[in-house]
Design a protein around this motif. Structure first.
Motif, PDB file in Angstrom:
ATOM      1  N   ASP A 115       0.708  -1.229  -0.091  1.00 47.68           N
ATOM      2  CA  ASP A 115      -0.069  -0.069  -0.005  1.00 47.68           C
ATOM      3  C   ASP A 115       0.853   1.019   0.174  1.00 47.68           C
ATOM      4  OD1 ASP A 115      -2.659   1.211   0.221  1.00 47.68           O
ATOM      5  OD2 ASP A 115      -1.985   1.853   2.274  1.00 47.68           O
ATOM      6  N   GLY A 116       0.402   2.334  -0.957  1.00 47.56           N
ATOM      7  CA  GLY A 116       1.486   3.333  -1.037  1.00 47.56           C
ATOM      8  C   GLY A 116       2.460   3.384  -2.174  1.00 47.56           C
ATOM      9  N   SER A 117       1.833   2.788  -3.161  1.00 43.78           N
ATOM     10  CA  SER A 117       2.709   2.610  -4.462  1.00 43.78           C
ATOM     11  C   SER A 117       3.336   3.843  -4.859  1.00 43.78           C
ATOM     12  CB  SER A 117       1.913   2.300  -5.494  1.00 43.78           C
ATOM     13  OG  SER A 117       1.042   1.373  -4.992  1.00 43.78           O
ATOM     14  N   ASN A 204      -3.923  14.810   2.910  1.00 41.03           N
ATOM     15  CA  ASN A 204      -3.677  15.091   1.586  1.00 41.03           C
ATOM     16  C   ASN A 204      -3.986  16.627   1.568  1.00 41.03           C
ATOM     17  OD1 ASN A 204      -2.984  16.023  -0.958  1.00 41.03           O
ATOM     18  ND2 ASN A 204      -3.230  14.052  -1.689  1.00 41.03           N
ATOM     19  N   TYR A 230       2.443  14.281   6.433  1.00 42.34           N
ATOM     20  CA  TYR A 230       2.023  13.233   5.256  1.00 42.34           C
ATOM     21  C   TYR A 230       2.908  12.818   4.596  1.00 42.34           C
ATOM     22  CZ  TYR A 230      -1.742  11.731   2.317  1.00 42.34           C
ATOM     23  OH  TYR A 230      -2.648  11.005   1.485  1.00 42.34           O
ATOM     24  N   LEU A 234      -0.511   5.000   3.854  1.00 39.25           N
ATOM     25  CA  LEU A 234      -1.480   4.988   5.282  1.00 39.25           C
ATOM     26  C   LEU A 234      -0.511   4.422   6.351  1.00 39.25           C
ATOM     27  CD1 LEU A 234      -3.911   5.286   6.781  1.00 39.25           C
ATOM     28  CD2 LEU A 234      -4.773   3.214   5.584  1.00 39.25           C
ATOM     29  N   TYR A 250      -8.822  10.774   5.664  1.00 42.44           N
ATOM     30  CA  TYR A 250      -8.869  10.743   4.108  1.00 42.44           C
ATOM     31  C   TYR A 250     -10.553  11.115   3.818  1.00 42.44           C
ATOM     32  CZ  TYR A 250      -7.034  10.707  -0.513  1.00 42.44           C
ATOM     33  OH  TYR A 250      -6.814  11.245  -1.776  1.00 42.44           O
ATOM     34  N   LYS A 267     -11.676   7.388  -0.503  1.00 39.02           N
ATOM     35  CA  LYS A 267     -10.666   7.039  -1.494  1.00 39.02           C
ATOM     36  C   LYS A 267     -10.224   5.412  -0.850  1.00 39.02           C
ATOM     37  CE  LYS A 267      -6.086   6.744  -3.209  1.00 39.02           C
ATOM     38  NZ  LYS A 267      -4.612   7.239  -3.241  1.00 39.02           N
ATOM     39  N   ARG A 269      -9.930   1.812   0.969  1.00 39.20           N
ATOM     40  CA  ARG A 269     -10.669   0.681   1.069  1.00 39.20           C
ATOM     41  C   ARG A 269     -10.935   0.199   2.286  1.00 39.20           C
ATOM     42  NH1 ARG A 269      -7.384   1.197  -3.887  1.00 39.20           N
ATOM     43  NH2 ARG A 269      -5.995   1.712  -2.483  1.00 39.20           N
ATOM     44  N   GLU A 273      -7.884  -1.466   4.490  1.00 43.18           N
ATOM     45  CA  GLU A 273      -7.025  -0.350   4.754  1.00 43.18           C
ATOM     46  C   GLU A 273      -7.861   0.347   6.128  1.00 43.18           C
ATOM     47  OE1 GLU A 273      -4.828   1.820   1.083  1.00 43.18           O
ATOM     48  OE2 GLU A 273      -7.145   2.145   0.896  1.00 43.18           O
TER      49      GLU A 273
HETATM   50  P1  AFP Z   1      -1.646   4.135  -3.447  1.00 43.16           P
HETATM   51  O1  AFP Z   1      -1.244   2.631  -3.179  1.00 43.16           O
HETATM   52  O2  AFP Z   1      -2.617   4.087  -4.642  1.00 43.16           O
HETATM   53  O3  AFP Z   1      -0.296   4.836  -3.586  1.00 43.16           O
HETATM   54  O4  AFP Z   1      -2.600   4.406  -2.388  1.00 43.16           O
HETATM   55  C1  AFP Z   1      -2.212   4.786  -1.090  1.00 43.16           C
HETATM   56  C2  AFP Z   1      -3.392   4.749  -0.229  1.00 43.16           C
HETATM   57  O5  AFP Z   1      -4.360   4.352  -0.486  1.00 43.16           O
HETATM   58  C3  AFP Z   1      -2.934   5.024   1.165  1.00 43.16           C
HETATM   59  O6  AFP Z   1      -1.869   4.218   1.537  1.00 43.16           O
HETATM   60  C4  AFP Z   1      -2.504   6.580   1.477  1.00 43.16           C
HETATM   61  O7  AFP Z   1      -2.931   6.891   2.521  1.00 43.16           O
HETATM   62  C5  AFP Z   1      -3.388   7.226   0.229  1.00 43.16           C
HETATM   63  O8  AFP Z   1      -3.873   6.161  -0.586  1.00 43.16           O
HETATM   64  C6  AFP Z   1      -2.697   8.396  -0.261  1.00 43.16           C
HETATM   65  O9  AFP Z   1      -3.563   8.935  -1.276  1.00 43.16           O
HETATM   66  P2  AFP Z   1      -3.449  10.599  -1.885  1.00 43.16           P
HETATM   67  O10 AFP Z   1      -2.243  10.051  -2.696  1.00 43.16           O
HETATM   68  O11 AFP Z   1      -4.722  10.873  -2.741  1.00 43.16           O
HETATM   69  O12 AFP Z   1      -2.836  11.362  -0.919  1.00 43.16           O
END
Ligand code: AFP
Length: 325
Positions: A115-117, A204, A230, A234, A250, A267, A269, A273
């Motif tokens: 998570d947090g690609s 964010n 930030y 997550l 979020y 946004k 899940r 999450e």
């Molecule tokens: P990705 O895996 O698509 O980067 O999303 C990570 C996430 O689900 C979570 O870990 C973060 O808190 C959040 O999205 C960050 O989202 P923003 O890039 O919209 O701030």
């Protein structure tokens, strides 16, 4: 003199023995730990092996899949399946539910293997998040998707930092650190700090004008009281909140200049999450809600990849913003 620390598996074994439990959960957790170590190894060596780029496909959320997302998914599936203890799993990287040991399995596992690609190509922290629920041992099992209240455990690995935090039902939230042999050691109980001095806000900020007006007003009134942090992953952001107190949020996106980019359901899940951090937060003395004022742990999932808005952290702060909804 070498200082030896208690390992996670030894800590868990003692916990299970105290509670007169079976060894099944230990076997499951051994699989989860093996998966985390394996993902950690690939991530640490990823830049040199060319594994930190895009895979060239798009996932069910419509996002570009990173090569590491696929590797982490494959690793997690391998270990969970081989444990023989999982009925079915839900992974962020797979649209359908993944059947495993449907007859003989004992647990449901909901996970996001990486998570947090957006941090991946920089080698910065990402998370492996998971929630575990048990099959119905008394009556007939209907295989329904479990709410956070039905979890027996939930945890997150921060990769490659080497920390592992896990909440155990009615037994607290615990943090472990990776040692030189890649074992997670030194159980430390985590309780959200009551003193506001260290509290932080995490969201964010680029999205703030797209939040509901009441949420924007709350932010305007309160943001100067706390430090702002930030990372965009997550697990990393919530790790800080657990240690320092405050709130990660979020919110739903409802006022985006391009209405197509609105996300009225949020946004993040729910199953792998929001419910995961909400569970750990409850065991650490905190609270998590969505923007409708419903506790995250009470939300019954209708579909595996359901989204939700999330406010999680110190009880007083989450309750305060909930007044504004
Ligand atoms: P990705 O895996 O698509 O980067 O999303 C990570 C996430 O689900 C979570 O870990 C973060 O808190 C959040 O999205 C960050 O989202 P923003 O890039 O919209 O701030």
């Amino acid at each position: 003199m070498i200082r030896f620390e208690q390992t996670f598996m030894n800590f868990l074994l003692e916990h299970q023995e105290r509670q007169h439990r079976t060894g099944h959960f230990l076997i499951l957790m051994d699989a989860v730990i093996s998966a985390a170590r394996h993902i950690q190894y690939y991530y640490l060596t990823g830049a040199l092996k060319g594994n930190l780029g895009l895979a060239g496909s798009v996932n069910i959320q419509g996002e570009d899949v990173m090569r590491m997302d696929q590797i982490a998914h494959e690793i997690a599936i391998h270990y969970l399946k081989s444990s023989g203890r999982v009925i079915h799993a839900v992974s962020e990287e797979s649209e359908p539910i993944i059947p495993m040991n449907v007859e003989g399995g004992r647990y449901f596992v909901y996970f996001d293997p990486l998570d947090g690609s957006s941090n991946v190509s920089h080698g910065l922290p990402v998370g492996f998040l998971f929630g575990v629920a048990k099959r119905n041992l008394e009556g007939t099992e209907d295989l329904h998707l479990r709410s956070g209240n039905e979890f027996i455990a939930a945890g997150m690995f921060v990769i490659p930092t080497g920390t592992f935090t896990m909440g155990l039902k009615d037994a607290g939230t615990w943090r472990f650190h990776m040692d030189e042999t890649m074992n997670y050691v030194r159980p430390t109980r985590i309780l959200l700090p009551e003193k506001k001095k260290t509290w932080e806000l995490s969201f964010n900020a680029a999205n703030r004008r797209a939040y509901a007006e009441k949420v924007q007003a709350w932010i305007m009134e309160n943001e100067n009281r706390y430090a702002f942090r930030y990372l965009g992953a997550l697990a990393g952001d919530f790790h800080r909140i657990l240690a320092n107190g405050g709130m990660f949020m979020y919110p739903a996106i409802v006022n985006h200049p391009d209405p197509k980019k609105n996300r009225p359901e949020g946004k993040l899940r729910l199953m792998y999450e929001a419910s995961v951090v909400a569970f750990m937060c409850r065991e650490a003395g905190g609270l998590a809600m969505n923007e409708k004022g419903v506790p995250i742990l009470d939300i019954k999932p209708e579909k595996p990849h359901q989204r939700c808005s999330l406010y999680v952290g110190s009880k007083a702060l989450v309750e305060d913003i909930a007044q504004a909804f």
